[in-house]
Design a protein around this motif. Structure first.
Motif, PDB file in Angstrom:
ATOM      1  N   UNK A  60       0.846  -1.197   0.000  1.00 42.87           N
ATOM      2  CA  UNK A  60       0.000   0.000   0.000  1.00 42.87           C
ATOM      3  C   UNK A  60       0.883   1.249   0.000  1.00 42.87           C
ATOM      4  N   UNK A  61       1.579   1.512   1.104  1.00 42.14           N
ATOM      5  CA  UNK A  61       2.305   2.775   1.231  1.00 42.14           C
ATOM      6  C   UNK A  61       3.420   2.927   0.186  1.00 42.14           C
ATOM      7  N   UNK A  62       4.258   1.938   0.048  1.00 44.52           N
ATOM      8  CA  UNK A  62       5.374   2.067  -0.895  1.00 44.52           C
ATOM      9  C   UNK A  62       4.888   2.055  -2.348  1.00 44.52           C
ATOM     10  N   UNK A  63       3.922   1.206  -2.663  1.00 46.04           N
ATOM     11  CA  UNK A  63       3.401   1.145  -4.037  1.00 46.04           C
ATOM     12  C   UNK A  63       2.740   2.458  -4.417  1.00 46.04           C
ATOM     13  N   UNK A  64       1.876   2.982  -3.560  1.00 46.32           N
ATOM     14  CA  UNK A  64       1.221   4.257  -3.864  1.00 46.32           C
ATOM     15  C   UNK A  64       2.237   5.397  -3.928  1.00 46.32           C
ATOM     16  N   UNK A  65       3.203   5.398  -3.024  1.00 44.48           N
ATOM     17  CA  UNK A  65       4.230   6.442  -3.043  1.00 44.48           C
ATOM     18  C   UNK A  65       5.041   6.391  -4.331  1.00 44.48           C
ATOM     19  N   UNK A  66       5.313   5.200  -4.814  1.00 43.07           N
ATOM     20  CA  UNK A  66       6.033   5.071  -6.082  1.00 43.07           C
ATOM     21  C   UNK A  66       5.291   5.739  -7.222  1.00 43.07           C
ATOM     22  N   UNK A  67       3.987   5.544  -7.286  1.00 45.44           N
ATOM     23  CA  UNK A  67       3.189   6.185  -8.337  1.00 45.44           C
ATOM     24  C   UNK A  67       3.205   7.706  -8.196  1.00 45.44           C
ATOM     25  N   UNK A  68       3.160   8.191  -6.972  1.00 44.90           N
ATOM     26  CA  UNK A  68       3.180   9.642  -6.758  1.00 44.90           C
ATOM     27  C   UNK A  68       4.540  10.222  -7.143  1.00 44.90           C
ATOM     28  N   UNK A  69       5.620   9.542  -6.798  1.00 52.78           N
ATOM     29  CA  UNK A  69       6.941  10.035  -7.199  1.00 52.78           C
ATOM     30  C   UNK A  69       7.117   9.965  -8.713  1.00 52.78           C
ATOM     31  N   UNK A  88      15.555   9.061  -7.953  1.00 53.31           N
ATOM     32  CA  UNK A  88      16.226   8.217  -6.961  1.00 53.31           C
ATOM     33  C   UNK A  88      15.231   7.738  -5.907  1.00 53.31           C
ATOM     34  N   UNK A  89      14.361   8.630  -5.466  1.00 55.53           N
ATOM     35  CA  UNK A  89      13.350   8.255  -4.475  1.00 55.53           C
ATOM     36  C   UNK A  89      12.352   7.285  -5.106  1.00 55.53           C
ATOM     37  N   UNK A  90      11.941   7.577  -6.345  1.00 52.91           N
ATOM     38  CA  UNK A  90      11.001   6.701  -7.049  1.00 52.91           C
ATOM     39  C   UNK A  90      11.550   5.279  -7.157  1.00 52.91           C
ATOM     40  N   UNK A  91      12.806   5.168  -7.508  1.00 57.86           N
ATOM     41  CA  UNK A  91      13.419   3.836  -7.659  1.00 57.86           C
ATOM     42  C   UNK A  91      13.320   3.044  -6.364  1.00 57.86           C
ATOM     43  N   UNK A  92      13.551   3.703  -5.250  1.00 55.39           N
ATOM     44  CA  UNK A  92      13.455   3.048  -3.945  1.00 55.39           C
ATOM     45  C   UNK A  92      12.014   2.614  -3.659  1.00 55.39           C
ATOM     46  N   UNK A  93      11.064   3.519  -3.874  1.00 54.43           N
ATOM     47  CA  UNK A  93       9.659   3.203  -3.613  1.00 54.43           C
ATOM     48  C   UNK A  93       9.182   2.063  -4.524  1.00 54.43           C
ATOM     49  N   UNK A  94       9.541   2.122  -5.791  1.00 58.45           N
ATOM     50  CA  UNK A  94       9.109   1.091  -6.744  1.00 58.45           C
ATOM     51  C   UNK A  94       9.689  -0.274  -6.367  1.00 58.45           C
ATOM     52  N   UNK A  95      10.942  -0.294  -5.953  1.00 58.89           N
ATOM     53  CA  UNK A  95      11.562  -1.552  -5.524  1.00 58.89           C
ATOM     54  C   UNK A  95      10.814  -2.142  -4.336  1.00 58.89           C
ATOM     55  N   UNK A  96      10.500  -1.301  -3.353  1.00 54.35           N
ATOM     56  CA  UNK A  96       9.821  -1.802  -2.160  1.00 54.35           C
ATOM     57  C   UNK A  96       8.393  -2.234  -2.445  1.00 54.35           C
ATOM     58  N   UNK A  97       7.701  -1.514  -3.339  1.00 53.80           N
ATOM     59  CA  UNK A  97       6.354  -1.938  -3.724  1.00 53.80           C
ATOM     60  C   UNK A  97       6.383  -3.310  -4.376  1.00 53.80           C
TER      61      UNK A  97
END
Length: 173
Positions: free
Chosen positions: A36-45, A63-72
């Motif tokens: 939820x949190x990391x996947x949605x954050x990835x889309x926002x970044x 750089x932040x997006x890459x981290x969020x997308x990996x965790x999602x």
């Protein structure tokens, strides 16, 4: 003479292995945080990268997006390992828990346009709100409307369908 531990202590109470809800609590926490949190954050970044005009801002956001997308992605891969063997009742219980996480994420989104609110708070002499808004957008700060639209799209096109594939049918209120 005290014994010297050979491994670090686990980050949870020592009785967790025997607690009847241990696996549920750990996996539910993982699904909420990563799926939820990391996947949605990835889309926002990702949307912020698209909106940003300043090259350094685009780089930092990527750089932040890459981290969020990996965790999602990690969250869904890990969930795919555990959830198929869970009973329908346990997955329904998880769906209720995930819904609370989705609601918590949504509650953090601004109720008004973020750049406009920021411009009013900033009160920089000699700069109108529109000029501040344009500069913030150039840095990738999405308006409240854009944040909410990105959230809704990501929730309906990614998070909910991917959870449904795993047998977790989240029903929005």
């Amino acid at each position: 003479q005290p014994t010297v531990p050979t491994a670090p202590p686990p980050p949870w109470p020592s009785d967790v292995a025997t607690h009847p809800d241990a696996e549920f609590e750990i996996i539910a926490g993982m699904v909420g945080f990563f799926c939820v949190f990391e996947e949605l954050s990835g889309h926002i970044f990702r949307a912020a990268i698209d909106a940003a005009g300043a090259p350094r801002a685009r780089w930092a956001l990527s750089e932040i997006f890459r981290d969020e997308a990996f965790h999602g992605a990690f969250g869904f891969e890990a969930a795919r390992h555990f959830l198929p063997r869970w009973s329908e009742a346990k997955r329904a219980r998880l769906a209720e828990r995930v819904l609370l996480d989705i609601e918590r994420f949504a509650a953090r989104l601004p109720a008004v346009d973020a750049p406009v609110a920021t411009a009013r708070i900033a009160g920089v002499p000699g700069l109108g709100g529109a000029l501040i808004d344009a500069e913030l957008e150039r840095l990738g700060l999405l308006s409240g409307d854009a944040l909410r639209a990105t959230y809704q799209h990501a929730l309906r096109s990614s998070v909910l369908p991917r959870l449904a594939e795993l047998g977790v049918d989240v029903r929005e209120r």
